[in-house]
Design an enzyme around this catalytic site. Structure first.
Site, mmCIF file in Angstrom:
data_model
loop_
_atom_site.group_PDB
_atom_site.id
_atom_site.type_symbol
_atom_site.label_atom_id
_atom_site.label_comp_id
_atom_site.label_asym_id
_atom_site.label_seq_id
_atom_site.Cartn_x
_atom_site.Cartn_y
_atom_site.Cartn_z
ATOM 1 N N ARG A 171 0.830 -1.233 0.000
ATOM 2 C CA ARG A 171 0.000 0.000 0.000
ATOM 3 C C ARG A 171 0.859 1.274 0.000
ATOM 4 O O ARG A 171 0.482 2.277 0.629
ATOM 5 C CB ARG A 171 -0.941 0.045 1.212
ATOM 6 C CG ARG A 171 -1.839 -1.114 1.378
ATOM 7 C CD ARG A 171 -2.859 -1.317 0.271
ATOM 8 N NE ARG A 171 -3.486 -2.594 0.467
ATOM 9 C CZ ARG A 171 -3.040 -3.727 -0.092
ATOM 10 N NH1 ARG A 171 -2.029 -3.721 -0.941
ATOM 11 N NH2 ARG A 171 -3.621 -4.863 0.159
ATOM 12 N N SER A 224 -10.625 -1.355 4.201
ATOM 13 C CA SER A 224 -9.815 -1.468 5.417
ATOM 14 C C SER A 224 -9.324 -0.087 5.837
ATOM 15 O O SER A 224 -8.699 0.619 5.053
ATOM 16 C CB SER A 224 -8.606 -2.369 5.163
ATOM 17 O OG SER A 224 -9.055 -3.676 4.920
ATOM 18 N N GLU A 295 -4.708 3.204 6.648
ATOM 19 C CA GLU A 295 -4.515 2.960 5.211
ATOM 20 C C GLU A 295 -5.294 4.009 4.417
ATOM 21 O O GLU A 295 -4.882 4.441 3.345
ATOM 22 C CB GLU A 295 -5.004 1.551 4.855
ATOM 23 C CG GLU A 295 -4.969 1.254 3.367
ATOM 24 C CD GLU A 295 -5.295 -0.201 3.055
ATOM 25 O OE1 GLU A 295 -4.915 -1.089 3.848
ATOM 26 O OE2 GLU A 295 -5.938 -0.447 2.023
HETATM 27 C C1 LIG Z 1 -15.641 -2.245 0.041
HETATM 28 C C2 LIG Z 1 -14.197 -1.872 -0.180
HETATM 29 C C3 LIG Z 1 -13.244 -2.860 -0.303
HETATM 30 C C4 LIG Z 1 -11.908 -2.533 -0.525
HETATM 31 N N1 LIG Z 1 -11.007 -3.538 -0.652
HETATM 32 C C5 LIG Z 1 -9.715 -3.241 -0.901
HETATM 33 C C6 LIG Z 1 -8.739 -4.288 -1.060
HETATM 34 O O1 LIG Z 1 -9.046 -5.462 -0.995
HETATM 35 N N2 LIG Z 1 -7.465 -3.927 -1.301
HETATM 36 C C7 LIG Z 1 -7.074 -2.621 -1.399
HETATM 37 O O2 LIG Z 1 -5.895 -2.359 -1.647
HETATM 38 N N3 LIG Z 1 -7.976 -1.618 -1.243
HETATM 39 C C8 LIG Z 1 -9.266 -1.895 -1.006
HETATM 40 N N4 LIG Z 1 -10.178 -0.884 -0.840
HETATM 41 C C9 LIG Z 1 -9.711 0.518 -0.857
HETATM 42 C C10 LIG Z 1 -9.791 1.202 -2.217
HETATM 43 O O3 LIG Z 1 -10.842 0.656 -3.001
HETATM 44 C C11 LIG Z 1 -8.478 1.074 -3.004
HETATM 45 O O4 LIG Z 1 -7.416 1.695 -2.321
HETATM 46 C C12 LIG Z 1 -8.624 1.719 -4.387
HETATM 47 O O5 LIG Z 1 -7.526 1.366 -5.190
HETATM 48 C C13 LIG Z 1 -8.751 3.238 -4.316
HETATM 49 O O6 LIG Z 1 -9.108 3.705 -5.597
HETATM 50 P P1 LIG Z 1 -9.915 5.073 -5.747
HETATM 51 O O7 LIG Z 1 -9.965 5.402 -7.197
HETATM 52 O O8 LIG Z 1 -11.227 4.995 -5.061
HETATM 53 O O9 LIG Z 1 -8.935 6.053 -4.988
HETATM 54 P P2 LIG Z 1 -9.283 7.368 -4.153
HETATM 55 O O10 LIG Z 1 -9.814 7.006 -2.806
HETATM 56 O O11 LIG Z 1 -10.068 8.300 -4.986
HETATM 57 O O12 LIG Z 1 -7.791 7.929 -3.966
HETATM 58 C C14 LIG Z 1 -6.872 7.214 -3.138
HETATM 59 C C15 LIG Z 1 -5.512 7.903 -3.196
HETATM 60 O O13 LIG Z 1 -4.997 7.786 -4.521
HETATM 61 C C16 LIG Z 1 -4.758 9.073 -5.090
HETATM 62 N N5 LIG Z 1 -5.134 8.976 -6.509
HETATM 63 C C17 LIG Z 1 -6.333 8.586 -7.013
HETATM 64 N N6 LIG Z 1 -6.294 8.599 -8.361
HETATM 65 C C18 LIG Z 1 -5.050 9.005 -8.701
HETATM 66 C C19 LIG Z 1 -4.387 9.221 -9.947
HETATM 67 N N7 LIG Z 1 -5.016 9.022 -11.125
HETATM 68 N N8 LIG Z 1 -3.100 9.649 -9.940
HETATM 69 C C20 LIG Z 1 -2.453 9.856 -8.765
HETATM 70 N N9 LIG Z 1 -3.028 9.682 -7.555
HETATM 71 C C21 LIG Z 1 -4.313 9.250 -7.525
HETATM 72 C C22 LIG Z 1 -5.643 10.033 -4.309
HETATM 73 O O14 LIG Z 1 -5.133 11.342 -4.339
HETATM 74 C C23 LIG Z 1 -5.615 9.413 -2.923
HETATM 75 O O15 LIG Z 1 -4.439 9.776 -2.243
HETATM 76 C C24 LIG Z 1 -11.517 -1.179 -0.614
HETATM 77 C C25 LIG Z 1 -12.485 -0.177 -0.495
HETATM 78 C C26 LIG Z 1 -13.813 -0.502 -0.295
HETATM 79 C C27 LIG Z 1 -14.843 0.578 -0.203
#
Ligand SMILES: Cc1cc2nc3c(=O)[nH]c(=O)nc-3n(C[C@H](O)[C@H](O)[C@H](O)COP(=O)(O)OP(=O)(O)OC[C@H]3O[C@@H](n4cnc5c(N)ncnc54)[C@H](O)[C@@H]3O)c2cc1C
Length: 308
Positions: A171, A224, A295
């Site tokens: 992560r 998480s 996280e």
């Molecule tokens: C039900 C549920 C289950 C989940 N299970 C997992 C799991 O199993 N494993 C896991 O790792 N995570 C999990 N997550 C967390 C999350 O889904 C992941 O971290 C996911 O990859 C975040 O993507 P996002 O587009 O929503 O990011 P966001 O929450 O929108 O952004 C997260 C971070 O990334 C940065 N960011 C976003 N897009 C970009 C970009 N294009 N360029 C540069 N920086 C960027 C943002 O500035 C922020 O710091 C889960 C979440 C939920 C709600």
């Protein structure tokens, strides 16, 4: 009061003082001074070239790993998620723009008869978010499959980079020279090993069933909340500390999965969620001596101002 800005020639949607609660999976948090949904990557580049260098910039994908505080975010927020973002096969690699939802990549790879992408099916964010977080689960990690990425700098210029340019860990994604990862991920090329379409589909079904059984997916949450400490699980430590079901305001530690905080009635303030994160952390530290590290990324200002 947000600064007045003038942009020329943008094709995306630029709005002023827009609430961000709908742009995050916790459904909480305050407004962005400026909220931009780019039409495509060139539109995003045009926006960045015109953005005053002093203006803070935050990127969101699907906001599934982000807590936006109640006072909102000063400056500009770019929302990358785009149901129309490109997803294709090129030279044996899967090409995905950053705004593609990660589960779509898992489904395409399965259709192509590739193995290794199945884990992305249950991660409800964008490819950009998966790259920024090195999202992973069930033994798979995003950067384990990256061949190269495209990054857009604050100056509006694109650059292609390879995994060798990054130091990637659990992560955590930083530049190889130790600096925080800079720029916006706009696309990635993934390499998956050959497999079998039916086995990949079966694995996706199995992983999703496991999630449905163990995670509170029907309630707003952000996955998480804490990273797993070496050799242990945050959920086990939180449960052992007797914290399942603990609530502050509208936020609650999930009864189903102790490392999830849910917003069951959609009425939680970000301050409730943040206070609950702090209480869980201090209680676990007291009971087990382990300091859990969040996280989820916490951004913005509190309702009374200040980023703390
Ligand atoms: C039900 C549920 C289950 C989940 N299970 C997992 C799991 O199993 N494993 C896991 O790792 N995570 C999990 N997550 C967390 C999350 O889904 C992941 O971290 C996911 O990859 C975040 O993507 P996002 O587009 O929503 O990011 P966001 O929450 O929108 O952004 C997260 C971070 O990334 C940065 N960011 C976003 N897009 C970009 C970009 N294009 N360029 C540069 N920086 C960027 C943002 O500035 C922020 O710091 C889960 C979440 C939920 C709600």
């Amino acid at each position: 009061m947000s600064e007045i800005l003038h942009f020329a020639g943008l094709r995306g949607r630029l709005e002023r003082d827009r609430p961000l609660a709908r742009s995050t999976s916790w459904r909480a948090g305050g407004p962005a001074d400026w909220l931009f949904h780019p039409a495509d990557r060139d539109d995003l580049a045009a926006f960045l070239r015109q953005l005053p260098p002093s203006m803070p910039l935050l990127v969101l994908g699907l906001g599934s790993n982000t807590l936006v505080r109640d006072g909102g975010v000063r400056g500009a927020v770019v929302v990358m998620h785009d149901p129309g973002a490109a997803l294709a096969v090129a030279d044996g690699l899967v090409y995905a723009e950053a705004g593609v939802a990660s589960p779509k990549v898992a489904r395409l790879a399965a259709r192509l008869g590739c193995a290794g992408a199945e884990f992305l099916a249950g991660i409800p964010g964008t490819i950009g978010g998966a790259l920024a977080m090195n999202a992973g689960c069930y033994g798979g990690e995003t950067w384990g499959h990256v061949a190269r990425v495209e990054v857009l700098g604050r100056d509006g210029r694109f650059e292609v980079r390879t995994p060798a340019d990054y130091a990637v860990a659990y992560r955590s994604v930083r530049r190889a020279d130790g600096a925080a990862a800079d720029g916006i991920f706009t696309a990635a090329w993934f390499s998956f090993v050959p497999g079998d379409a039916e086995s990949a589909r079966a694995r996706i079904r199995e992983l999703l069933a496991r999630r449905i059984a163990t995670q509170p997916l029907s309630l707003p949450n952000a996955g998480s909340v804490f990273r797993n400490p070496p050799g242990d699980h945050a959920a086990r430590l939180i449960e052992a500390a007797g914290l399942k079901g603990l609530a502050i305001g509208g936020a609650q530690v999930s009864e189903l999965h102790a490392n999830f905080i849910v917003n069951p009635r959609g009425a939680a303030r970000a301050a409730d969620i943040e206070a609950l994160i702090a209480l869980v952390r201090s209680t676990v530290r007291e009971r087990s001596g382990i300091d859990l590290e969040p996280e989820v990324r916490i951004v913005g200002e509190t309702a009374t101002g200040g980023a703390r």
